[in-house]
Design an enzyme around this catalytic site. Structure first.
Site, PDB file in Angstrom:
ATOM      1  N   ASP A 159       0.844  -1.194   0.000  1.00 54.57           N
ATOM      2  CA  ASP A 159       0.000   0.000   0.000  1.00 54.57           C
ATOM      3  C   ASP A 159       0.881   1.246   0.000  1.00 54.57           C
ATOM      4  O   ASP A 159       1.700   1.434   0.910  1.00 54.57           O
ATOM      5  CB  ASP A 159      -0.892   0.027   1.238  1.00 54.57           C
ATOM      6  N   HIS A 199      -7.215   6.352   0.083  1.00 56.57           N
ATOM      7  CA  HIS A 199      -8.205   6.302   1.145  1.00 56.57           C
ATOM      8  C   HIS A 199      -7.530   6.338   2.510  1.00 56.57           C
ATOM      9  O   HIS A 199      -6.319   6.180   2.623  1.00 56.57           O
ATOM     10  CB  HIS A 199      -9.047   5.028   1.025  1.00 56.57           C
ATOM     11  N   ASP A 207      -8.277  -3.395   9.373  1.00 51.97           N
ATOM     12  CA  ASP A 207      -7.376  -2.247   9.523  1.00 51.97           C
ATOM     13  C   ASP A 207      -6.708  -2.296  10.894  1.00 51.97           C
ATOM     14  O   ASP A 207      -7.383  -2.227  11.925  1.00 51.97           O
ATOM     15  CB  ASP A 207      -8.147  -0.929   9.359  1.00 51.97           C
ATOM     16  N   GLU A 291     -11.272   0.127  -2.652  1.00 48.77           N
ATOM     17  CA  GLU A 291     -12.217  -0.557  -3.544  1.00 48.77           C
ATOM     18  C   GLU A 291     -13.112   0.432  -4.293  1.00 48.77           C
ATOM     19  O   GLU A 291     -13.438   1.505  -3.776  1.00 48.77           O
ATOM     20  CB  GLU A 291     -13.081  -1.525  -2.734  1.00 48.77           C
ATOM     21  N   LYS A 404      -9.809  -2.846  -7.663  1.00 48.43           N
ATOM     22  CA  LYS A 404     -10.351  -3.796  -6.704  1.00 48.43           C
ATOM     23  C   LYS A 404     -11.841  -3.557  -6.504  1.00 48.43           C
ATOM     24  O   LYS A 404     -12.284  -2.424  -6.324  1.00 48.43           O
ATOM     25  CB  LYS A 404      -9.613  -3.660  -5.372  1.00 48.43           C
ATOM     26  N   HIS A 409     -21.109 -10.392  -0.153  1.00 48.14           N
ATOM     27  CA  HIS A 409     -21.809 -11.661  -0.356  1.00 48.14           C
ATOM     28  C   HIS A 409     -23.015 -11.856   0.548  1.00 48.14           C
ATOM     29  O   HIS A 409     -23.770 -12.821   0.367  1.00 48.14           O
ATOM     30  CB  HIS A 409     -20.825 -12.813  -0.104  1.00 48.14           C
ATOM     31  N   THR A 451     -12.506  -9.914  -4.218  1.00 49.49           N
ATOM     32  CA  THR A 451     -12.215 -10.479  -2.899  1.00 49.49           C
ATOM     33  C   THR A 451     -13.146 -11.646  -2.572  1.00 49.49           C
ATOM     34  O   THR A 451     -13.962 -12.048  -3.393  1.00 49.49           O
ATOM     35  CB  THR A 451     -12.352  -9.403  -1.806  1.00 49.49           C
ATOM     36  N   GLU A 489      -8.340 -12.167  -4.218  1.00 47.33           N
ATOM     37  CA  GLU A 489      -7.774 -11.997  -2.882  1.00 47.33           C
ATOM     38  C   GLU A 489      -8.665 -12.736  -1.899  1.00 47.33           C
ATOM     39  O   GLU A 489      -9.855 -12.921  -2.147  1.00 47.33           O
ATOM     40  CB  GLU A 489      -7.740 -10.514  -2.465  1.00 47.33           C
ATOM     41  N   ALA A 491     -10.563 -12.397   1.642  1.00 45.57           N
ATOM     42  CA  ALA A 491     -11.087 -11.230   2.361  1.00 45.57           C
ATOM     43  C   ALA A 491     -10.635 -11.197   3.806  1.00 45.57           C
ATOM     44  O   ALA A 491     -10.482 -10.114   4.387  1.00 45.57           O
ATOM     45  CB  ALA A 491     -12.614 -11.229   2.290  1.00 45.57           C
ATOM     46  N   LEU A 492     -10.425 -12.371   4.405  1.00 47.46           N
ATOM     47  CA  LEU A 492     -10.031 -12.477   5.807  1.00 47.46           C
ATOM     48  C   LEU A 492      -8.820 -13.395   5.919  1.00 47.46           C
ATOM     49  O   LEU A 492      -8.624 -14.277   5.079  1.00 47.46           O
ATOM     50  CB  LEU A 492     -11.189 -13.034   6.649  1.00 47.46           C
TER      51      LEU A 492
END
Length: 585
Positions: A159, A199, A207, A291, A404, A409, A451, A489, A491-492
């Site tokens: 990043d 962002h 985060d 995103e 991204k 979901h 993701t 990717e 997500a978790l």
């Protein structure tokens, strides 16, 4: 590992590193085992029958870092030879070598040329560069990059924070820490996906630190709060500048899009010697969490909790001005004063609200169709504007441009798909909201990054009608139809074979209607932290990387690859130990 890499990362940092913990995972208070990788009796390993599923194993807890032995160590020629032989046998390079021809190229439609398999990248910690513009935990970072290269990882994702580089004044860029980090990646032969993070860091899932927008941007937002995304209750969100002001000179005489373009251009000029060789991809941030979406489900201050439907973010004066103009153009000026007022609150469910309910819901009314078309089109036009700049700036630089898209979901099984609608994806049971995004990316030759690749439907709350697998299949079909490359990717954070196998299956893109020779063009693993280097997690990860590189054409079972991974990890333990300990001097 004789001196576990996770321990040494904690030691080199000088403080305990708090690892990301997956659901159901608890930190361990027991002393960590440093005796090496667990030996799995080969006689007990078996290949699963075709179609047989594997039960999810107990996830390995993260370690409590402690000090390692403080002794010097240099790599002997004999050890180097042993490692080179092991790496050659396993089909990887030694960490100190580079691979000139390892880059994956794509043909139109996301089909890869020459090589099969899916290259794996690993996300770096969010705070890899400090506020002082230096590499954070430099010795630990160097040792970690060596370990990743030894495992056959293609590269890393970094990043590049707007709030760090251009923090103090417009046009005053400080690339200090990033220059050093990118050179480290080059030294280890790792390729880089550089994320232009426009962002705020902080307030979203995962985060672990806070990096606000540049100081001068926040000053302008304080003067004009309508530069922040706003909900119907006038709650302001400062994660990202509202796209409603994209083309207005509201940031010290520049438009937000001009600020993004200037940042991209400065990055290109500063790192042109690495573009196309070390830096192979530029992922352009377009919203919260990087995103392309609205900040419709902010976790900050407990505003939203999973699986709430979120809220529309169109109530700043710039967005409302656009809505008013669109309504007048449609001959319905009465539709232009406000967004839906009956769409519930952040933590409602679809059937709680008149707008999103399945029978007679406002989402399926003439006004609903008008509003949702406008709301999603504004997001698409935002993407178009930034991509136009990005592709022009990096034209001929030898890098891919990617965007991204969030994997939303939850409530996917409902008719309205409310959480997707509030995020700006006009996807319902009767309308494909991902094909327009894919087509927009295709016009600019960009990669569609998605993701939630690791998730299975049955792992999620079924009362919320979650369906990540179905969502990924829809996106795979949309990108195939638009002939745009698809990358993925998780997500978790996940370290278990059950998640790895799901990623393997999803990345193969074996979906009815999708070309048989199509695979994901890349997969980025979230994220590098001490838990990844726990012996059991590391063994599984090495096997996962190998399986991904083999591609869907390979027919070897998971246990066979794991046996190879176990031997590889065992042989390379001394290198990881000695290379890391040497950095302590």
């Amino acid at each position: 590992m004789a001196l576990n890499l996770a321990h040494q990362i904690g030691t080199l940092a000088g403080t305990q590193i708090v690892a990301e913990v997956t659901t159901g995972e608890q930190p361990s208070s027991a002393p960590a085992n440093v005796s090496g990788v667990r030996k799995v009796p080969l006689a007990n390993l078996r290949c699963n029958a075709p179609g047989e599923t594997v039960s999810p194993p107990m996830l390995t807890p993260p370690l409590t870092p402690r000090s390692g032995a403080n002794r010097s160590g240099t790599m002997s020629p004999m050890l180097r030879a042993d490692i080179s032989a092991a790496c050659q046998a396993y089909g990887t390079l030694t960490p100190l070598e580079t691979e000139e021809d390892s880059a994956v190229s794509w043909k139109e439609g996301g089909k890869k040329e020459e090589k099969g398999g899916v290259p794996v990248y690993v996300m770096m910690p969010l705070d890899s560069v400090t506020y002082g513009n230096t590499v954070n935990r430099k010795k630990a970072m160097n040792a970690s990059l060596q370990a990743l290269k030894s495992a056959g990882v293609e590269g890393i994702m970094i990043d590049v924070w707007w709030g760090l580089v251009e923090r103090e004044a417009p046009g005053a860029y400080n690339w200090g820490g990033y220059a050093e980090l990118l050179e480290m990646a080059k030294k280890h032969g790792l390729k880089v996906q550089a994320v232009m993070s426009f962002h705020q860091c902080g307030g979203n899932v995962g985060d672990s630190c806070t990096i606000p927008l540049p100081k001068w941007v926040r000053e302008e937002m304080d003067k004009d709060p309508d530069l922040a995304y706003t909900d119907q209750w006038e709650r302001r969100n400062y994660e990202y500048v509202s796209l409603g002001s994209d083309t207005l000179p509201v940031l010290k005489g520049r438009t937000p899009v001009q600020c993004y373009a200037d940042f991209l251009r400065a990055f290109r000029d500063n790192f042109k010697h690495l573009l196309g060789d070390t830096i192979v991809e530029i992922q352009v941030g377009m919203g919260p969490a990087g995103e392309l979406r609205y900040p419709s489900y902010p976790e900050e201050n407990g505003t939203w909790k999973f699986p709430g439907i979120g809220a529309f973010q169109c109530y700043d004066k710039y967005m409302l001005s656009s809505l008013k103009a669109a309504a007048e153009e449609a001959g319905k000026p009465e539709w232009g004063s406000t967004g839906p007022t009956d769409a519930g609150h952040y933590n409602n469910w679809p059937e709680d609200t008149p707008f999103f309910k399945k029978e007679g819901g406002g989402w399926n009314s003439p006004f609903g169709e008008f509003f949702l078309s406008w709301y999603s089109q504004m997001l698409l036009e935002h993407g178009e504007r930034i991509l136009s700049s990005a592709t022009s700036i990096f034209d001929g630089a030898g890098v891919k441009i990617s965007v991204k898209v969030a994997g939303i979901h939850w409530h996917y099984g409902t008719r309205s798909h409310a959480p997707e609608l509030t995020a700006g994806y006009y996807n319902t049971r009767y309308r494909d909201g991902y094909l327009p995004i894919a087509q927009m990316l295709a016009r600019h030759g960009a990669v569609f990054n998605f993701t939630c690749i690791e998730m299975r439907d049955h792992e999620q709350p079924q009362d919320a009608l979650c369906a990540p697998e179905k969502l990924v299949k829809q996106v795979a079909l949309a990108t195939a139809a638009a002939q745009v490359p698809l990358a993925g990717e998780n997500a978790l954070p996940r370290y278990d074979e059950y998640a790895h196998e799901q990623i393997l299956e999803a990345s193969s893109l074996d979906v009815d209607g999708s070309p048989v020779d199509r695979e994901m063009c890349a997969f980025t693993y979230l994220r590098m932290n001490p838990s990844l280097f726990h012996p059991e997690n590391w063994r599984r990860f090495v096997a996962f990387v190998k399986k991904m590189k083999d591609g869907k054409g390979a027919r070897r079972c998971w246990e066979e690859v794991e046996r190879e991974a176990q031997q590889f990890v065992h042989v390379t333990q001394p290198f990881i130990q000695e290379a890391t300990v040497a950095l302590m001097h």
